[in-house]
Design a protein around this motif. Structure first.
Motif, PDB file in Angstrom:
ATOM      1  N   TRP A 173       0.874  -1.168   0.000  1.00  0.00           N
ATOM      2  CA  TRP A 173       0.000   0.000   0.000  1.00  0.00           C
ATOM      3  C   TRP A 173       0.910   1.216   0.000  1.00  0.00           C
ATOM      4  O   TRP A 173       1.602   1.483   0.984  1.00  0.00           O
ATOM      5  N   ASN A 174       0.919   1.929  -1.110  1.00  0.00           N
ATOM      6  CA  ASN A 174       1.771   3.096  -1.235  1.00  0.00           C
ATOM      7  C   ASN A 174       1.018   4.178  -1.984  1.00  0.00           C
ATOM      8  O   ASN A 174       0.721   3.998  -3.156  1.00  0.00           O
ATOM      9  N   PRO A 175       0.628   5.216  -1.261  1.00  0.00           N
ATOM     10  CA  PRO A 175       1.003   5.583   0.103  1.00  0.00           C
ATOM     11  C   PRO A 175       0.173   4.818   1.144  1.00  0.00           C
ATOM     12  O   PRO A 175      -0.874   4.247   0.825  1.00  0.00           O
ATOM     13  N   ILE A 176       0.627   4.861   2.384  1.00  0.00           N
ATOM     14  CA  ILE A 176      -0.033   4.135   3.469  1.00  0.00           C
ATOM     15  C   ILE A 176      -1.463   4.631   3.686  1.00  0.00           C
ATOM     16  O   ILE A 176      -2.314   3.898   4.175  1.00  0.00           O
ATOM     17  N   GLU A 177      -1.739   5.846   3.272  1.00  0.00           N
ATOM     18  CA  GLU A 177      -3.102   6.396   3.409  1.00  0.00           C
ATOM     19  C   GLU A 177      -4.132   5.556   2.664  1.00  0.00           C
ATOM     20  O   GLU A 177      -5.305   5.549   3.029  1.00  0.00           O
TER      21      GLU A 177
END
Length: 189
Positions: A173-177
């Motif tokens: 997951w990139n970005p973690i958001e």
């Protein structure tokens, strides 16, 4: 059934190990050698988790899900930390890693896994990780859960477990958001 998610304590190690063994014997039946799964040592696994919690640094966290009806009944857990591996399988894909996520069979499909993933992702974000990853055995049905949460396959590798080669897949997951958004509480949760 209501559950709460909280940080694990060293005295939770035996209950965490019980979940670990039960979840492995269920999820990995047919994927890993039967003899290997049958011989998993709850005592040895508990000692490992207990030691890890006593010596962990601020970048490592273990979360447990316990039932509200019986507060000492741990029915799932997850752990997360900054990625330790470099090259294939680690820092190339993400800054943080969700190392474990296990929920007892009778407690699946109740949002517990999603809530443990959220706690792990929030911890990783809090310690400065802008992205997250995890490894899952490629034949494990949990891969569909992780994909549903937006995990993107970024690598595959063969590993040895119980004397047999099995394939695992890295999801990121990139970005973690993106993981935080996918695990956010909703009215339907």
């Amino acid at each position: 059934m209501n559950t709460c998610i909280r940080r694990a304590r060293p005295e939770d190690a035996a209950a965490i190990a019980a979940v670990h063994v039960a979840a492995w014997q269920d999820a990995y039946a047919g994927l890993l050698p039967h003899g290997y799964l049958a011989e998993l040592s709850q005592r040895r696994i508990a000692a490992g988790y207990g030691h890890g919690m006593l010596t962990r640094r601020g970048e490592e966290a273990v979360f447990v899900a316990e039932t509200a009806a019986d507060p000492r009944r741990i029915v799932g857990f997850a752990s997360a930390r900054k990625v330790r591996r470099t090259g294939l399988g680690g820092a190339d894909f993400a800054e943080g890693e969700i190392e474990t996520l296990y929920v007892l069979t009778d407690y699946r499909d109740r949002g517990i896994g999603r809530r443990l993933m959220r706690a792990s992702a929030a911890h990783l974000a809090a310690i400065g990780c802008g992205s997250a990853m995890l490894w899952v055995l490629s034949g494990n049905n949990a891969r569909f859960f992780y994909r549903h949460l937006g995990g993107r396959p970024v690598a595959r590798e063969a590993i040895q477990v119980g004397g047999e080669a099995v394939e695992q897949t890295a999801l990121a997951w990139n970005p973690i958001e993106t993981l935080l958004a996918a695990t956010a509480f909703t009215q339907e949760s």
